[in-house]
Scaffold this motif. Structure first.
Motif, PDB file in Angstrom:
ATOM      1  N   HIS A  83       0.836  -1.201   0.000  1.00  0.00           N
ATOM      2  CA  HIS A  83       0.000   0.000   0.000  1.00  0.00           C
ATOM      3  C   HIS A  83       0.878   1.261   0.000  1.00  0.00           C
ATOM      4  O   HIS A  83       1.768   1.373  -0.856  1.00  0.00           O
ATOM      5  N   ILE A  84       0.705   2.198   0.928  1.00  0.00           N
ATOM      6  CA  ILE A  84       1.469   3.467   0.869  1.00  0.00           C
ATOM      7  C   ILE A  84       2.804   3.380   1.606  1.00  0.00           C
ATOM      8  O   ILE A  84       3.492   4.395   1.762  1.00  0.00           O
ATOM      9  N   GLY A  85       3.173   2.199   2.059  1.00  0.00           N
ATOM     10  CA  GLY A  85       4.557   1.953   2.435  1.00  0.00           C
ATOM     11  C   GLY A  85       5.006   2.336   3.831  1.00  0.00           C
ATOM     12  O   GLY A  85       6.210   2.306   4.095  1.00  0.00           O
ATOM     13  N   LYS A 107      -1.274   4.416  -7.675  1.00  0.00           N
ATOM     14  CA  LYS A 107      -1.471   5.609  -6.844  1.00  0.00           C
ATOM     15  C   LYS A 107      -0.914   5.388  -5.439  1.00  0.00           C
ATOM     16  O   LYS A 107      -0.325   6.298  -4.840  1.00  0.00           O
ATOM     17  N   SER A 108      -1.079   4.186  -4.905  1.00  0.00           N
ATOM     18  CA  SER A 108      -0.497   3.870  -3.597  1.00  0.00           C
ATOM     19  C   SER A 108       1.019   3.943  -3.645  1.00  0.00           C
ATOM     20  O   SER A 108       1.663   4.465  -2.726  1.00  0.00           O
ATOM     21  N   LEU A 109       1.600   3.443  -4.721  1.00  0.00           N
ATOM     22  CA  LEU A 109       3.059   3.445  -4.841  1.00  0.00           C
ATOM     23  C   LEU A 109       3.598   4.862  -5.032  1.00  0.00           C
ATOM     24  O   LEU A 109       4.714   5.167  -4.585  1.00  0.00           O
ATOM     25  N   ALA A 334      -3.778  -5.737  -2.802  1.00  0.00           N
ATOM     26  CA  ALA A 334      -2.603  -5.451  -1.982  1.00  0.00           C
ATOM     27  C   ALA A 334      -2.761  -4.898  -0.553  1.00  0.00           C
ATOM     28  O   ALA A 334      -3.837  -4.590  -0.162  1.00  0.00           O
ATOM     29  N   SER A 335      -1.638  -4.502   0.475  1.00  0.00           N
ATOM     30  CA  SER A 335      -1.731  -4.167   1.942  1.00  0.00           C
ATOM     31  C   SER A 335      -0.773  -3.151   2.579  1.00  0.00           C
ATOM     32  O   SER A 335       0.222  -2.827   2.001  1.00  0.00           O
ATOM     33  N   ASP A 336      -1.032  -2.677   3.850  1.00  0.00           N
ATOM     34  CA  ASP A 336      -0.202  -1.775   4.688  1.00  0.00           C
ATOM     35  C   ASP A 336      -0.914  -1.403   5.974  1.00  0.00           C
ATOM     36  O   ASP A 336      -1.985  -1.882   6.244  1.00  0.00           O
TER      37      ASP A 336
END
Length: 343
Positions: A83-85, A107-109, A334-336
């Motif tokens: 996700h946004i890391g 967009k998350s990356l 995907a996740s975070d």
């Protein structure tokens, strides 16, 4: 599963696990939420930027609670569904020599790269890929550790294929670490019987089983205009396709892929208010049932190792090309941190 209205999942062939539709739908959902998540106080992005030693609450739990994440010093780590890391950044700060985040949402990356650079870790690599395509997207690289965070597996239609990808990504002797929502939790409804919240914050009710515990061919289809963090943003891509995977199915898939199970610990708490009206916060970002919490396994932590002699033993491990070829049509999500059902 989550609050949301449940749609009929079996009415269209586009809703099956073998189609590309769920991948397109879930990618749009995460793209629509990435900027709002990065701006939300729940992700504490500015705190990560301002404090070089800050790590996410999810990773802090992983470090402090059994079986424990263990030392990352000098390790080459891949974080699936990042996700946004913020968890990816935390893995780097915990000692990983090299860290690669993988997510299906561009967009998350974009947010993940921006956050990492602002926090002084522009060397973190981010790769756009769904999970099942990761071995190919990563060029056949193998890692010391595969890390998967909370709320990730529910986006994947096949737990067997996920386990094969994990095996393909690990070096011999490498290990898997995952803390995930328990399938018992995912089978519960937020709003038993009504699908709408009618309780005050100080009122509690009994959890009700509403959704499948075991993996099904067809997804649960949700239409939910909200998200799991504080934000005033209005979203437009609100449909998601999701699956549950029984705990035995997860363990068996990993064993079939050639991994050795090292530890499996179940927890009463979960790092978000997963059942509104039924949970209380027992410590920052950890929630459990308000009444008799020992009734519900809310999350679990699993660690596993790919034996160093795995190839000689003739295991089910796949090479990267084999992993890619085995998946059939394109695939998952995907996740975070800090979420429920994170990409």
């Amino acid at each position: 599963m989550n609050d949301t209205q449940l749609s009929t999942a079996a009415t269209s062939p586009t809703a099956t696990a073998g189609s590309e539709e769920y991948l397109r739908v879930n990618k749009a959902n995460w793209d629509d939420r990435a900027v709002a998540h990065a701006a939300s106080p729940d992700y504490s992005v500015q705190h990560f930027i301002d404090h070089p030693d800050a790590i996410s609450r999810v990773l802090r739990f992983d470090v402090e609670h059994a079986p424990g994440l263990g030392s990352l010093d000098g390790l080459d780590v891949v974080h699936l569904q990042c996700h946004i890391g913020t968890d990816t950044l935390s893995l780097k700060r915990l000692g990983a020599q090299r860290i690669t985040g993988v997510d299906l949402s561009p967009k998350s990356l974009e947010e993940a790269r921006r956050i990492a650079a602002a926090a002084g870790h522009g060397d973190i690599e981010y790769v756009e890929s769904d999970v099942y395509s990761a071995p190919e997207a990563l060029g056949g690289r193998q890692f010391d550790l595969v890390y998967t965070g909370i709320g990730a597996l529910c986006w994947l239609p096949s737990i067997e294929r996920w386990a094969q990808v994990v095996a393909a990504l690990l070096k011999p002797g490498g290990r898997l670490f995952i803390r995930e929502g328990h399938p018992m939790l995912w089978a519960m409804g937020d709003h038993p019987a009504t699908t709408k919240r009618t309780l005050r914050d100080d009122e509690f009710t009994t959890p009700a089983v509403e959704f499948p515990y075991f993996e099904q061919e067809q997804p649960l289809v949700f239409d939910d205009g909200g998200t799991y963090v504080e934000t005033g943003h209005e979203f437009t891509a609100n449909v998601t396709h999701e699956w549950n995977h029984g705990l035995g199915e997860v363990v068996t898939a990993l064993l079939n892929a050639g991994l050795r199970l090292d530890a499996l610990v179940e927890h009463q708490s979960v790092p978000w208010n997963a059942l509104p009206g039924q949970m209380v916060e027992i410590e920052p970002n950890e929630w459990q049932l308000a009444e008799n919490p020992e009734r519900l396994a809310a999350t679990y932590t699993l660690t596993a190792t790919l034996p160093a002699d795995v190839d000689d033993a003739g295991s089910a491990r796949l090479t990267a090309p084999e992993a890619s070829a085995s998946q059939g049509p394109p695939t998952p999500p995907a996740s975070d941190e800090p979420s429920a059902r994170t990409t």
